[in-house]
Design a protein around this motif. Structure first.
Motif, PDB file in Angstrom:
ATOM      1  N   TYR A 177      -9.749  14.874  30.629  1.00 50.14           N
ATOM      2  CA  TYR A 177     -10.040  15.343  31.992  1.00 50.14           C
ATOM      3  C   TYR A 177     -11.425  14.821  32.344  1.00 50.14           C
ATOM      4  CZ  TYR A 177     -11.572  18.821  35.512  1.00 50.14           C
ATOM      5  OH  TYR A 177     -12.089  19.437  36.627  1.00 50.14           O
ATOM      6  N   TRP A 378      -0.509  10.371  36.922  1.00 48.02           N
ATOM      7  CA  TRP A 378      -1.652  11.140  37.429  1.00 48.02           C
ATOM      8  C   TRP A 378      -2.896  10.284  37.613  1.00 48.02           C
ATOM      9  CZ3 TRP A 378      -0.284  15.521  39.473  1.00 48.02           C
ATOM     10  CH2 TRP A 378       0.833  16.181  38.993  1.00 48.02           C
ATOM     11  N   PHE A 379      -2.862   9.027  37.164  1.00 46.24           N
ATOM     12  CA  PHE A 379      -3.964   8.092  37.402  1.00 46.24           C
ATOM     13  C   PHE A 379      -3.635   7.089  38.509  1.00 46.24           C
ATOM     14  CE2 PHE A 379      -5.445   9.951  33.551  1.00 46.24           C
ATOM     15  CZ  PHE A 379      -6.824   9.771  33.539  1.00 46.24           C
ATOM     16  N   ARG A 384      -3.339  11.113  41.534  1.00 48.81           N
ATOM     17  CA  ARG A 384      -4.703  11.657  41.549  1.00 48.81           C
ATOM     18  C   ARG A 384      -4.920  12.521  42.787  1.00 48.81           C
ATOM     19  NH1 ARG A 384     -10.503   8.504  42.160  1.00 48.81           N
ATOM     20  NH2 ARG A 384     -11.796  10.240  41.436  1.00 48.81           N
ATOM     21  N   TYR A 431      -6.666  13.806  33.890  1.00 47.76           N
ATOM     22  CA  TYR A 431      -6.733  13.131  35.186  1.00 47.76           C
ATOM     23  C   TYR A 431      -8.203  12.977  35.550  1.00 47.76           C
ATOM     24  CZ  TYR A 431      -8.154  17.325  37.775  1.00 47.76           C
ATOM     25  OH  TYR A 431      -8.849  18.407  38.236  1.00 47.76           O
ATOM     26  N   GLN A 432      -8.477  12.289  36.668  1.00 44.75           N
ATOM     27  CA  GLN A 432      -9.859  12.123  37.114  1.00 44.75           C
ATOM     28  C   GLN A 432     -10.089  12.936  38.390  1.00 44.75           C
ATOM     29  OE1 GLN A 432     -11.046   8.301  38.615  1.00 44.75           O
ATOM     30  NE2 GLN A 432     -13.212   8.655  38.231  1.00 44.75           N
TER      31      GLN A 432
END
Length: 535
Positions: A177, A378-379, A384, A431-432
């Motif tokens: 994360y 999720w990237f 995102r 995720y970012q």
């Protein structure tokens, strides 16, 4: 012995001992209010479909996930954000962690001990990597190279993320994360008091000292009483530590020319703590700084007696709104860090970008390829945005290419981050974070401080997220709790005047050596050297 039985046996032993973890402060938990939106609406821009580039599989894949993060954060199968992700990826997740449990690490270890591993395991870096070395987690590098182009590119562009996440064997077992934006906290002062006393904003440690004395002596709150508390903190453990950098000392773990050091074990710490003991004696530091606790800011500012602090940008700035009708002219504003005794302006405390949390794939999963592709989703820009802002049309609308939270989200009863947690967004998985999510509900006064600190590059380099080998973890778990307790005990004694710093400082250093401080530093040095090789 089978792999599953081996995992269960090793994890059972892990139930008996847990390494101490440093708490991670985060301004996300201190948001202003926002309304809880209705679920069920959908944004066309986020929808997958047949042939979509976001699909993990042409047919629906069902996987299990262990996620337990505190008293109330447990993965729920009906999270709207993950149901939306299901539409986009064809992956359906089922949570396995018991919602009634409260101790996340205990639940994690019990899951491992059962030998019945879910496909996806979320948790702390320490626990995930330990489980990996026990055989419970799948190495991800080969899977990323083959199936996860977005993660691969992210790790190539942000080498600290992988270097700070790999286990002591050099392999990556979980996707971290990652937060965005170093500016989390800074120095605040009563501008209305400065104006009343005709004082400039203090720019050096000497000016800061003189300003605190003026707050003490010149009745800036105008009530005719000497009741002002010049410097205060709501952090019982770190409140005094936040003043230590004024004397050129980095309080915790840091690196100088490749050498790992611990600030409160250095010769220069003696001068810093002795000076702060004098400040405390002179009533410049809150007499209850070690005991007042989390309500200190609320109480002292609310009573119009608090003068200055070092604290989180977003939440501290909100007092300008909540107290404006109670205290005429109230202004509590961020300022640049006062220059230390050598004239250097810098900020010790900043946001840890690699949060040491994330998710990985169990070694027993039959869906490793689908799991890594799901992580990769999720990237993507779509994934995102979904994790950071929720569902388009429900929580935000796209305007000029940006996700803008709806007014009912920003201005309702629940904090924005709480609303997002409730629907499955902003969870501590791999995720970012998008800083724009936070900027939208941050007070303009706080944003001015954030911009000041970022633009002027005040932040000192953080000690990186290192990984320890099992034998190193054992030494740290045996020695560090007692060392840390002794360091805190002696600082409090010195600050409060229970005993003088001189001639006791040399005894303090000697005692730390006897307790194994040099051995702990050597372990940190070795871990840092490994980190550098992986960077």
């Amino acid at each position: 012995m089978s792999k599953v039985n081996k995992i269960g046996g090793l994890a059972t032993a892990a139930l008996l001992t847990c390494l101490p973890l440093a708490a991670c402060s985060n301004s996300n938990g201190e948001a202003q209010g926002g309304a809880k939106p209705e679920a069920g609406q959908e944004g066309a821009a986020q929808t997958g479909g047949a042939g979509s580039k976001l699909l993990v599989s042409d047919k629906q894949v069902e996987m299990t996930i262990h996620f337990h993060d505190g008293d109330s954060k447990v993965f729920k199968d009906d999270f709207p954000v993950f149901k939306k992700a299901q539409e986009m990826t064809n992956v359906k997740l089922h949570g396995t962690a018991p919602p009634s449990a409260t101790n996340s690490r205990e639940v994690f270890n019990m899951m491992l001990a059962s030998g019945n591993l879910p496909d996806i395991i979320a948790g702390l870096k320490l626990d995930l990597n330990k489980a990996a070395l026990d055989g419970a987690m799948e190495p991800l590098d080969p899977l990323i190279d083959k199936y996860a182009p977005h993660i691969k590119q992210f790790l190539q562009d942000n080498t600290y993320a992988k270097a700070g996440s790999v286990a002591s064997d050099g392999k990556l077992y979980y996707i971290p994360y990652i937060m965005e934006g170093e500016a989390s906290e800074g120095w605040y002062i009563r501008q209305d008091w400065l104006d009343k006393l005709g004082l400039p904003v203090p720019k050096t440690v000497d000016e800061y000292y003189r300003t605190l004395k003026a707050f003490r002596d010149q009745d800036p709150n105008g009530n005719g009483k000497k009741d002002e508390v010049p410097y205060f903190s709501r952090d019982n453990k770190e409140g005094v530590n936040k003043l230590i950098p004024l004397f050129g000392v980095r309080p915790e773990w840091h690196v100088v020319n490749g050498k790992v050091q611990y600030g409160k074990y250095l010769p220069e710490y003696k001068e810093a703590v002795a000076t702060l003991a004098q400040w405390y004696k002179e009533d410049l530091i809150d007499k209850e700084i070690y005991t007042r606790g989390a309500k200190a800011r609320e109480i002292l500012l609310g009573d119009n007696v608090g003068g200055a602090t070092e604290d989180w940008f977003p939440s501290t700035a909100t007092y300008n709104d909540t107290l404006k009708d109670k205290i005429g002219g109230f202004q509590f504003v961020p300022i640049a860090p006062p220059a230390d005794k050598s004239g250097k302006v810098w900020q010790e405390y900043s946001r840890m970008l690699n949060r040491e949390k994330g998710w990985g794939i169990s070694s027993t999963s039959k869906h490793k390829e689908e799991a890594i592709k799901y992580f990769d989703f999720w990237f993507t820009p779509e994934g995102r945005r979904l994790m950071n802002f929720g569902i388009e049309g429900v929580h935000y609308d796209m305007k000029d290419g940006k996700p803008i939270f709806k007014p009912e989200v920003l201005n309702g009863k629940e904090p924005v981050n709480k609303q997002l947690w409730d629907v499955g967004a902003q969870l501590d998985v791999g995720y970012q974070m998008d800083l724009f999510y936070e900027e939208q509900w941050t007070n303009p006064i706080a944003m001015k401080g954030v911009k000041m600190y970022i633009d002027n590059k005040y932040f000192a380099p953080q000690f990186p997220s290192v990984s320890f080998m099992p034998k190193e973890e054992k030494v740290i778990s045996e020695k560090w709790p007692a060392i840390d307790s002794y360091i805190r005990e002696m600082q409090q004694k010195w600050i409060m005047g229970a005993e003088p710093v001189e001639p006791n400082y040399d005894k303090y250093v000697k005692r730390l050596k006897e307790m194994g401080m040099d051995e702990v530093i050597k372990i940190y040095q070795d871990a840092y050297d490994r980190y550098q090789k992986n960077s």
